[in-house]
Scaffold this motif. Structure first.
Motif, PDB file in Angstrom:
ATOM      1  N   TRP A 351       0.826  -1.210   0.000  1.00  0.00           N
ATOM      2  CA  TRP A 351       0.000   0.000   0.000  1.00  0.00           C
ATOM      3  C   TRP A 351       0.861   1.262   0.000  1.00  0.00           C
ATOM      4  O   TRP A 351       0.647   2.182  -0.792  1.00  0.00           O
ATOM      5  CB  TRP A 351      -0.924  -0.034   1.209  1.00  0.00           C
ATOM      6  CG  TRP A 351      -1.516   1.270   1.644  1.00  0.00           C
ATOM      7  CD1 TRP A 351      -1.174   1.984   2.735  1.00  0.00           C
ATOM      8  CD2 TRP A 351      -2.573   2.001   1.016  1.00  0.00           C
ATOM      9  NE1 TRP A 351      -1.939   3.114   2.820  1.00  0.00           N
ATOM     10  CE2 TRP A 351      -2.809   3.160   1.786  1.00  0.00           C
ATOM     11  CE3 TRP A 351      -3.334   1.793  -0.127  1.00  0.00           C
ATOM     12  CZ2 TRP A 351      -3.777   4.098   1.443  1.00  0.00           C
ATOM     13  CZ3 TRP A 351      -4.306   2.733  -0.469  1.00  0.00           C
ATOM     14  CH2 TRP A 351      -4.510   3.861   0.313  1.00  0.00           C
ATOM     15  N   ILE A 352       1.877   1.300   0.865  1.00  0.00           N
ATOM     16  CA  ILE A 352       2.705   2.493   0.975  1.00  0.00           C
ATOM     17  C   ILE A 352       3.621   2.633  -0.237  1.00  0.00           C
ATOM     18  O   ILE A 352       3.979   3.738  -0.625  1.00  0.00           O
ATOM     19  CB  ILE A 352       3.512   2.455   2.284  1.00  0.00           C
ATOM     20  CG1 ILE A 352       2.561   2.520   3.477  1.00  0.00           C
ATOM     21  CG2 ILE A 352       4.510   3.591   2.368  1.00  0.00           C
ATOM     22  CD1 ILE A 352       3.231   2.392   4.808  1.00  0.00           C
ATOM     23  N   PRO A 355       0.095   3.621  -3.411  1.00  0.00           N
ATOM     24  CA  PRO A 355      -1.311   3.605  -2.986  1.00  0.00           C
ATOM     25  C   PRO A 355      -2.293   3.500  -4.144  1.00  0.00           C
ATOM     26  O   PRO A 355      -3.307   2.810  -4.050  1.00  0.00           O
ATOM     27  CB  PRO A 355      -1.465   4.938  -2.235  1.00  0.00           C
ATOM     28  CG  PRO A 355      -0.088   5.277  -1.776  1.00  0.00           C
ATOM     29  CD  PRO A 355       0.822   4.787  -2.854  1.00  0.00           C
ATOM     30  N   ARG A 356      -2.016   4.179  -5.244  1.00  0.00           N
ATOM     31  CA  ARG A 356      -2.967   4.175  -6.356  1.00  0.00           C
ATOM     32  C   ARG A 356      -3.035   2.828  -7.050  1.00  0.00           C
ATOM     33  O   ARG A 356      -4.082   2.438  -7.554  1.00  0.00           O
ATOM     34  CB  ARG A 356      -2.577   5.269  -7.356  1.00  0.00           C
ATOM     35  CG  ARG A 356      -2.699   6.655  -6.781  1.00  0.00           C
ATOM     36  CD  ARG A 356      -2.420   7.721  -7.816  1.00  0.00           C
ATOM     37  NE  ARG A 356      -2.544   9.054  -7.234  1.00  0.00           N
ATOM     38  CZ  ARG A 356      -2.356  10.175  -7.893  1.00  0.00           C
ATOM     39  NH1 ARG A 356      -2.038  10.137  -9.175  1.00  0.00           N
ATOM     40  NH2 ARG A 356      -2.476  11.340  -7.295  1.00  0.00           N
ATOM     41  N   ASN A 362      -8.619   5.308  -4.770  1.00  0.00           N
ATOM     42  CA  ASN A 362      -8.628   5.802  -3.395  1.00  0.00           C
ATOM     43  C   ASN A 362      -8.221   7.273  -3.381  1.00  0.00           C
ATOM     44  O   ASN A 362      -7.684   7.811  -4.341  1.00  0.00           O
ATOM     45  CB  ASN A 362      -7.686   4.976  -2.519  1.00  0.00           C
ATOM     46  CG  ASN A 362      -6.232   5.320  -2.728  1.00  0.00           C
ATOM     47  OD1 ASN A 362      -5.689   6.227  -2.094  1.00  0.00           O
ATOM     48  ND2 ASN A 362      -5.582   4.591  -3.632  1.00  0.00           N
ATOM     49  N   MET A 364      -6.057   8.847  -1.272  1.00  0.00           N
ATOM     50  CA  MET A 364      -4.764   9.193  -0.699  1.00  0.00           C
ATOM     51  C   MET A 364      -3.864   9.789  -1.785  1.00  0.00           C
ATOM     52  O   MET A 364      -3.598   9.149  -2.802  1.00  0.00           O
ATOM     53  CB  MET A 364      -4.109   7.954  -0.093  1.00  0.00           C
ATOM     54  CG  MET A 364      -2.803   8.247   0.634  1.00  0.00           C
ATOM     55  SD  MET A 364      -2.264   6.792   1.564  1.00  0.00           S
ATOM     56  CE  MET A 364      -0.699   7.344   2.205  1.00  0.00           C
ATOM     57  N   GLY A 368       3.982   7.582  -2.792  1.00  0.00           N
ATOM     58  CA  GLY A 368       4.482   6.251  -2.494  1.00  0.00           C
ATOM     59  C   GLY A 368       5.919   6.265  -2.010  1.00  0.00           C
ATOM     60  O   GLY A 368       6.689   7.174  -2.315  1.00  0.00           O
TER      61      GLY A 368
END
Length: 387
Positions: A351-352, A355-356, A362, A364, A368
């Motif tokens: 995720w980190i 994120p996309r 999403n 956020m 990254g």
């Protein structure tokens, strides 16, 4: 005569072409012919330098907003004037941008929004605008806004700072507060480091003095006792020492084996609990938490870990092992709310990192964290503090 003139004109034309070819070759090339023929002039396109330039690091939004220049943002806004007005209530092709910072998404009266924006965000915070202006179509797939986006982070920050001045209120308080908090935290960390060093020196000094005193006392007592009864004591001490040493070694060995077995068993159980001991989980186990704390400063603009209070993003208390999209009171995007399971270390790493890509759609806006060791250090810090 006519035939002679025609032949002369043809020969003259061939001579002109030959001279032109010779002149062009002399200007644009050097050396001989064939395989050794070298180009005389090379146009530098900058492609080689571009390949050698290191990848840019993710920008620190808190610092960028703190040093934003609204005057430059006004020039960037000229790209927006074809569709947007800054006057309150004056809609154009797009909705007016008066007071857009901290305004609810899709809240301008009289303007027909696309549904894509309402699904992407709830409030136009500075961070949401920053991500949206970079790539509107990627941020909110299906949006009717046809603008390609602003690729330069400085342009986006300056533009948002300029738009924030439209209603006379400062709505970028999160970035400014986080900049001050980062400075205070850095000062606190420095103070704690100095205090820890002083304590360590004092402890080491005290331990050294105490050890020296004990050693001197022990040596003195042993010497006196040996002098008083050297013959019998030596023999007795030798036998007793041999017995004690054997027993102590045996006991120490048994204890060490027992402790080692228990430790290995505990580590194995813990590794098995965390996804069977994945490679990333092992990296987290040996990661540098201090380095992770420094990396976490990139997250402070949106997330809290010291308390269960939501900001732009949900709090990170107990995030490792927590169910995805499970924090009470935070409005998650459908992209995250639709995911099942919990935040394992491997899932948090993916995720980190991007994120996309992990959850397309999403909200956020973080670009990254590409380095795996940086992610492991960050996870170690989050796990130690928040869990």
């Amino acid at each position: 005569m006519t035939l002679t003139k025609s032949a002369g004109a043809l020969c003259g034309s061939l001579l002109v072409f030959l001279l032109g070819g010779w002149a062009a070759e002399a200007i644009y090339s050097t050396g001989g012919h064939g395989d050794d023929h070298a180009q005389g002039y090379v146009i530098d396109t900058g492609a080689d330098e571009a390949e050698q330039e290191p990848a840019e690091e993710d920008p620190d939004l808190a610092q960028m907003f703190a040093s934003a220049e609204p005057s430059k943002g006004e020039r960037v806004f000229n790209q927006c004037r074809a569709c947007h007005m800054l006057e309150d209530g004056e809609n154009g092709v797009g909705p007016h941008l008066y007071g857009v910072v901290a305004r609810e998404v899709g809240s301008v009266d009289g303007y027909n929004y696309s549904g894509a924006l309402s699904e992407a965000a709830d409030v136009w915070t500075a961070e949401e605008l920053y991500a949206f202006l970079e790539n509107p179509a990627g941020y909110a797939p299906g949006t009717s806004m046809g603008y390609a986006g602003l690729s330069k982070p400085e342009d986006r920050v300056n533009l948002i700072a300029y738009l924030d001045e439209s209603d006379g209120e400062d709505n970028i308080e999160i970035a400014a507060a986080d900049t001050e908090a980062s400075g205070a935290e850095a000062a606190a960390d420095e103070g704690m480091t100095e205090e820890a060093v002083a304590d360590e020196v004092a402890v080491d000094e005290g331990s050294t003095e105490e050890a020296a005193t004990d050693e001197a006392t022990t040596d003195e007592g042993t010497t006196e006792e040996a002098d008083a009864d050297e013959a019998t004591a030596d023999e007795g001490m030798t036998e007793e020492a041999s017995t004690d040493e054997a027993g102590a070694d045996e006991g120490a060995t048994d204890e060490a084996v027992t402790d080692e077995a228990a430790s290995d068993e505990g580590v194995s159980e813990e590794a098995a609990t965390d996804e069977g001991g994945s490679e990333f989980a092992q990296m987290v186990a040996s990661a540098d938490m201090d380095a992770g704390q420094r990396i976490y400063r990139q997250c402070q603009a949106c997330h809290q870990i010291e308390n269960e209070r939501n900001g732009v993003g949900p709090h990170l208390v107990g995030v490792v092992g927590r169910d995805i999209a499970s924090v009470d009171g935070f409005n998650y995007s459908d992209a995250l709310a639709g995911l099942d399971g919990n935040w394992t270390l491997d899932k948090l790493s993916a995720w980190i990192e991007n994120p996309r890509e992990f959850a397309p759609g999403n909200r956020m806006g973080y670009q990254g964290l590409k380095d795996q060791q940086d992610r492991a250090n960050l996870m170690a810090y989050l796990q130690s503090v928040g869990n």
